[in-house]
Design an enzyme around this catalytic site. Sequence first.
Site, PDB file in Angstrom:
ATOM      1  CG  HIS A 154      -0.398  -0.382   2.509  1.00  0.00           C
ATOM      2  ND1 HIS A 154       0.921  -0.751   2.714  1.00  0.00           N
ATOM      3  CD2 HIS A 154      -0.982  -0.443   3.741  1.00  0.00           C
ATOM      4  CE1 HIS A 154       1.119  -1.030   3.992  1.00  0.00           C
ATOM      5  NE2 HIS A 154      -0.026  -0.854   4.634  1.00  0.00           N
ATOM      6  CE1 TYR A 155       5.109   5.615   3.169  1.00  0.00           C
ATOM      7  CE2 TYR A 155       6.877   4.394   2.104  1.00  0.00           C
ATOM      8  CZ  TYR A 155       6.417   5.523   2.742  1.00  0.00           C
ATOM      9  OH  TYR A 155       7.278   6.588   2.942  1.00  0.00           O
ATOM     10  CB  SER A 156       5.442   0.087  -2.454  1.00  0.00           C
ATOM     11  OG  SER A 156       6.289  -0.378  -1.415  1.00  0.00           O
TER      12      SER A 156
END
Length: 248
Positions: A154-156
Site C-alpha cells: 500500500h505504501y509502495s
Amino acid sequence: MNQIDLNGRVAIVTGGARGLGEATAKRFIESGAHAVIWDIDPAAIDAAIARLGGKASGQVVELTNEAVVGQAADAVRDQFGKIDILVNNAGITGGNGKTWELQPDVWRQVLEVNLVAPYLTSRAVVPGMIEKGYGRIVNIASIAGKEGNPNASHYSASKAGLIGLTKSLGKELAGTGVLVNAVTPAAARTPIFDQMKQEHIDYMLSKIPLNRFLEPSEAAAMIAWLSSEDCSFSTGAVFDLSGGRAVY
C-alpha cells in the site's frame, strides 16, 4: 550550512509538525521564508511552532477533505497574499503485512493520505501560483515508490503514484513558472518508525549502501533547493535521497 535564498517566500509544509516536515520548515525559516505547517494534530503543531521559536504558523487541516484543504489554502492567501511553495510531506505507512493480509480499509487510507491528499493540495494552490507566475511544489515520495518494498504494498503503491503525479503535473505546468519535483528518500529515523515492525526497519537499513538512515536535515537541504529560484530547469523530476540504494 549553505545558505539558500527563500527570502519573502510563503511555504506550506504538510505534516510539518514532526520528522522531515519539521526539519523542512526549520530550513525554510533559516532561509528567510515563512513556513505554514498543515497537520492533523493541533498539539503537535503547537509544539513544533514552539521548537521553531514561534517563527512558523500552523493550521489544523484534514488533507483528504477537499473543502477543508481549499479553505486552508484560501486562509493562507488571505493572510500572506500568496503561496509560493508547497511541500507535500504528510504520509502514513499503514503498518506492514503481506498484500493479501492487509485490510482494504487500511490500504485505501494509505492511498488517500499519501496520494489523494497531494492531489487535493496541489489543486488548491496551483491556480494561484499560475496567476503569480511562480511556484514550487515538492512531493516527498519514497524509494519504496521506485523499488516496491515487500510487506508494504500500500505504501509502495502510493509513493509510486505520487511519482507519477509529479511527472504529469510538472509537464502540465511547464512554461508557467511553476515547477514540480519529487524526492525519493530512503528511511529516516523519524516518528513514522513507530508504525513499522523492527524487521521491516532492519530490512530497509540493509538495503542502503551508506549503511545509515537519512538525517531529516539532509532531506530538508534538498527540499529547500528544489523550492528556490536556483532550481529553474528541473520539473517533473525525481531526486534520489536513498544513500545509494537506487540512483535512478
